[in-house]
Design a protein around this motif. Sequence first.
Motif, PDB file in Angstrom:
ATOM      1  N   VAL A 149       0.860  -1.188   0.000  1.00 56.53           N
ATOM      2  CA  VAL A 149       0.000   0.000   0.000  1.00 56.53           C
ATOM      3  C   VAL A 149       0.894   1.234   0.000  1.00 56.53           C
ATOM      4  N   LEU A 150       0.609   2.160  -0.911  1.00 56.24           N
ATOM      5  CA  LEU A 150       1.337   3.427  -0.970  1.00 56.24           C
ATOM      6  C   LEU A 150       0.623   4.467  -0.116  1.00 56.24           C
ATOM      7  N   TYR A 151       1.407   5.386   0.422  1.00 59.71           N
ATOM      8  CA  TYR A 151       0.857   6.487   1.199  1.00 59.71           C
ATOM      9  C   TYR A 151       1.700   7.718   0.910  1.00 59.71           C
ATOM     10  N   CYS A 152       1.324   8.852   1.451  1.00 60.42           N
ATOM     11  CA  CYS A 152       2.027  10.102   1.142  1.00 60.42           C
ATOM     12  C   CYS A 152       2.914  10.547   2.309  1.00 60.42           C
ATOM     13  N   ASP A 153       4.020  11.179   1.964  1.00 58.26           N
ATOM     14  CA  ASP A 153       4.872  11.777   2.996  1.00 58.26           C
ATOM     15  C   ASP A 153       4.024  12.659   3.907  1.00 58.26           C
ATOM     16  N   HIS A 154       4.286  12.569   5.206  1.00 59.07           N
ATOM     17  CA  HIS A 154       3.636  13.390   6.234  1.00 59.07           C
ATOM     18  C   HIS A 154       2.161  13.021   6.451  1.00 59.07           C
ATOM     19  N   ALA A 155       1.733  11.889   5.921  1.00 59.19           N
ATOM     20  CA  ALA A 155       0.343  11.463   6.122  1.00 59.19           C
ATOM     21  C   ALA A 155       0.117  11.007   7.558  1.00 59.19           C
ATOM     22  N   PHE A 156      -1.133  11.090   7.988  1.00 54.87           N
ATOM     23  CA  PHE A 156      -1.528  10.499   9.270  1.00 54.87           C
ATOM     24  C   PHE A 156      -2.817   9.708   9.037  1.00 54.87           C
ATOM     25  N   HIS A 157      -2.753   8.392   9.288  1.00 55.05           N
ATOM     26  CA  HIS A 157      -3.918   7.539   9.066  1.00 55.05           C
ATOM     27  C   HIS A 157      -4.277   6.695  10.287  1.00 55.05           C
ATOM     28  N   GLY A 158      -3.599   6.914  11.420  1.00 56.31           N
ATOM     29  CA  GLY A 158      -3.912   6.137  12.607  1.00 56.31           C
ATOM     30  C   GLY A 158      -2.665   5.544  13.218  1.00 56.31           C
ATOM     31  N   LEU A 159      -2.839   4.847  14.354  1.00 61.71           N
ATOM     32  CA  LEU A 159      -1.683   4.398  15.130  1.00 61.71           C
ATOM     33  C   LEU A 159      -1.689   2.913  15.460  1.00 61.71           C
ATOM     34  N   THR A 160      -2.647   2.139  14.956  1.00 63.34           N
ATOM     35  CA  THR A 160      -2.534   0.688  15.074  1.00 63.34           C
ATOM     36  C   THR A 160      -1.569   0.203  13.999  1.00 63.34           C
ATOM     37  N   THR A 161      -1.151  -1.046  14.071  1.00 62.45           N
ATOM     38  CA  THR A 161      -0.018  -1.480  13.250  1.00 62.45           C
ATOM     39  C   THR A 161      -0.251  -1.290  11.755  1.00 62.45           C
ATOM     40  N   GLY A 162      -1.433  -1.632  11.258  1.00 61.06           N
ATOM     41  CA  GLY A 162      -1.699  -1.451   9.833  1.00 61.06           C
ATOM     42  C   GLY A 162      -1.710   0.007   9.436  1.00 61.06           C
ATOM     43  N   SER A 163      -2.478   0.807  10.154  1.00 65.15           N
ATOM     44  CA  SER A 163      -2.557   2.230   9.822  1.00 65.15           C
ATOM     45  C   SER A 163      -1.232   2.936  10.090  1.00 65.15           C
ATOM     46  N   LEU A 164      -0.478   2.459  11.066  1.00 65.25           N
ATOM     47  CA  LEU A 164       0.848   3.025  11.331  1.00 65.25           C
ATOM     48  C   LEU A 164       1.792   2.766  10.156  1.00 65.25           C
ATOM     49  N   SER A 165       1.565   1.658   9.449  1.00 59.63           N
ATOM     50  CA  SER A 165       2.396   1.329   8.295  1.00 59.63           C
ATOM     51  C   SER A 165       2.239   2.340   7.169  1.00 59.63           C
ATOM     52  N   VAL A 166       1.138   3.060   7.152  1.00 62.00           N
ATOM     53  CA  VAL A 166       0.927   4.082   6.127  1.00 62.00           C
ATOM     54  C   VAL A 166       0.926   5.473   6.755  1.00 62.00           C
ATOM     55  N   ASN A 167       1.656   5.602   7.855  1.00 66.36           N
ATOM     56  CA  ASN A 167       1.790   6.878   8.554  1.00 66.36           C
ATOM     57  C   ASN A 167       3.088   7.533   8.121  1.00 66.36           C
ATOM     58  N   GLY A 168       3.001   8.746   7.602  1.00 66.77           N
ATOM     59  CA  GLY A 168       4.168   9.411   7.049  1.00 66.77           C
ATOM     60  C   GLY A 168       5.013  10.177   8.032  1.00 66.77           C
ATOM     61  N   GLU A 169       4.720  10.066   9.332  1.00 65.88           N
ATOM     62  CA  GLU A 169       5.495  10.781  10.347  1.00 65.88           C
ATOM     63  C   GLU A 169       6.394   9.799  11.087  1.00 65.88           C
ATOM     64  N   ARG A 170       7.707   9.967  10.935  1.00 64.88           N
ATOM     65  CA  ARG A 170       8.667   9.018  11.497  1.00 64.88           C
ATOM     66  C   ARG A 170       8.543   8.897  13.013  1.00 64.88           C
ATOM     67  N   GLY A 171       8.222  10.008  13.685  1.00 71.22           N
ATOM     68  CA  GLY A 171       8.134   9.968  15.148  1.00 71.22           C
ATOM     69  C   GLY A 171       7.117   8.978  15.659  1.00 71.22           C
ATOM     70  N   PHE A 172       6.044   8.762  14.909  1.00 69.53           N
ATOM     71  CA  PHE A 172       5.037   7.789  15.321  1.00 69.53           C
ATOM     72  C   PHE A 172       5.481   6.354  15.022  1.00 69.53           C
ATOM     73  N   ARG A 173       6.298   6.170  13.995  1.00 71.85           N
ATOM     74  CA  ARG A 173       6.688   4.834  13.547  1.00 71.85           C
ATOM     75  C   ARG A 173       7.883   4.268  14.310  1.00 71.85           C
ATOM     76  N   ASP A 174       8.750   5.161  14.799  1.00 68.11           N
ATOM     77  CA  ASP A 174       9.999   4.729  15.410  1.00 68.11           C
ATOM     78  C   ASP A 174       9.764   3.747  16.552  1.00 68.11           C
ATOM     79  N   GLY A 175      10.460   2.612  16.474  1.00 67.05           N
ATOM     80  CA  GLY A 175      10.408   1.631  17.546  1.00 67.05           C
ATOM     81  C   GLY A 175       9.299   0.614  17.432  1.00 67.05           C
ATOM     82  N   PHE A 176       8.463   0.725  16.400  1.00 68.87           N
ATOM     83  CA  PHE A 176       7.336  -0.198  16.260  1.00 68.87           C
ATOM     84  C   PHE A 176       7.465  -1.117  15.043  1.00 68.87           C
TER      85      PHE A 176
END
Length: 465
Positions: A149-176
């Motif tokens: 699945v493609l997503y856009c830089d700086h996108a925000f789509h949620g914070l569960t594992t699937g939606s986090l995978s398409v989250n464009g903010e590194r701070g939310f993804r780091d460590g997960f």
Amino acid sequence: MTDGGNRGFDLVRLLAERGAERYDLHTRHLNHQLPRMLHTLGFDKVYERAEGAYFWDADGDDYLDMLAGFGVMGLGRHHPVVRRALHDVLDARLADLTRFDCQPLPGLLAERLLAHSPHLDRVFFGNSGTEAVETALKFARYATGKPRVLYCDHAFHGLTTGSLSVNGERGFRDGFAPLLPDTAVPLGDLDALRRELKRGDVAALVVEPIQGKGVHAAPPGYLRAAQELLHRYKALLIVDEVQTGLGRTGDFYAYQHEEGVEPDLVCVAKALSGGYVPVGATLGKDWIFRKVYSSMDRVLVHSASFGSNAQAMAAGLAVLAVMEDEEITANARRTGDLLRERLAALVDRYELLHEVRGRGLMIGIEFGRPSSLKLRSRWTMLQAARKGLFAQMVVVPLLQKHRILTQVSGDHLEVIKLIPPLIIGDAEVDRFVTAFTSVMDDAHSGGGLMWDFGRTLVRQAMAHR
């Protein structure tokens, strides 16, 4: 059955006895950093009640809400029609969530939602925006048989594992990590999208018509061109309207500002709840749902324990009725245009004010490097400590001095995002513009409490490096 007048549990009494402990309870039992952050910013208020677009504290002072619970309170707080619907559904004592019948409310709400997207056919109800996105990701991958699945830089789509995978903010993804296979592409870059699609493994592109982080709209024509590209490579367009949907941008959905855009899957949540009962919905084309639910053996292949519950469905039906009866979308368009125009008129007046952008009542106010030497040196000091500190310096006096609640639009962003309840009018626009002008005057005077607070923020930022 216990008589309603003979209660072993008394919520009113419990709040009266323990309500004053709210910050201590949170520190001890929940996220201990939240009270600490609120105290540092002076945001540790005690709000006693709320209605419409306002809160009131224990002293009876009112606060204008320009945040709407991150967009949840589209109709403001405690709208009487939504309140009545929830009382009615509780009094009806429906046989809810039996799981082996078909209740009327989910079908009725789906019918009303789909009326706003005539090219879509079916709805799955979950409990949140992130669940709506998770559903879309699963359905897209299954329907296309492709993993990525493609997503856009700086996108925000949620914070569960699937939606986090398409989250464009590194701070939310780091460590997960590890997350799902995915790839970020720049918003508006059709060449980057085409390159990824040529690999043949892309199920979908998920995109916000206006990104919540920074309030950046997709360039004109991008969504339609992306849709055509995706379909050429047998991939799907998923539009995330969790924050932008239900009138926020002056159309029912933000993608409807662009002619010819007909997403394969649309995610909604937030404002559909009326601010009371969490709800999320994924709208999609018939063939996608038929592929996922292809046989009776797969009838429960994707479900949610509390999905389609009667309270959420009643709240959603009431919200849509209010939106129609009170012309909420038209008000968001008119009031949003007025607020944006009045703020944009200030750009030439204040050198720290860089741009005002957005649609309807989703507005971004961006600050930038000033030209004068005195202000430029102060700006440089803030940027060296941490990007985003100046925007925070604006948010704080808006609350402390003018009793207006706003937010910085994202980590390290010099942008304030305004997403007020869609019911605000000229009086609220006047109050915000007057307060914002006052804060800008203070900032450009080069002294005073605002820059003193800036030094406090710099010390905090440096201490946590």
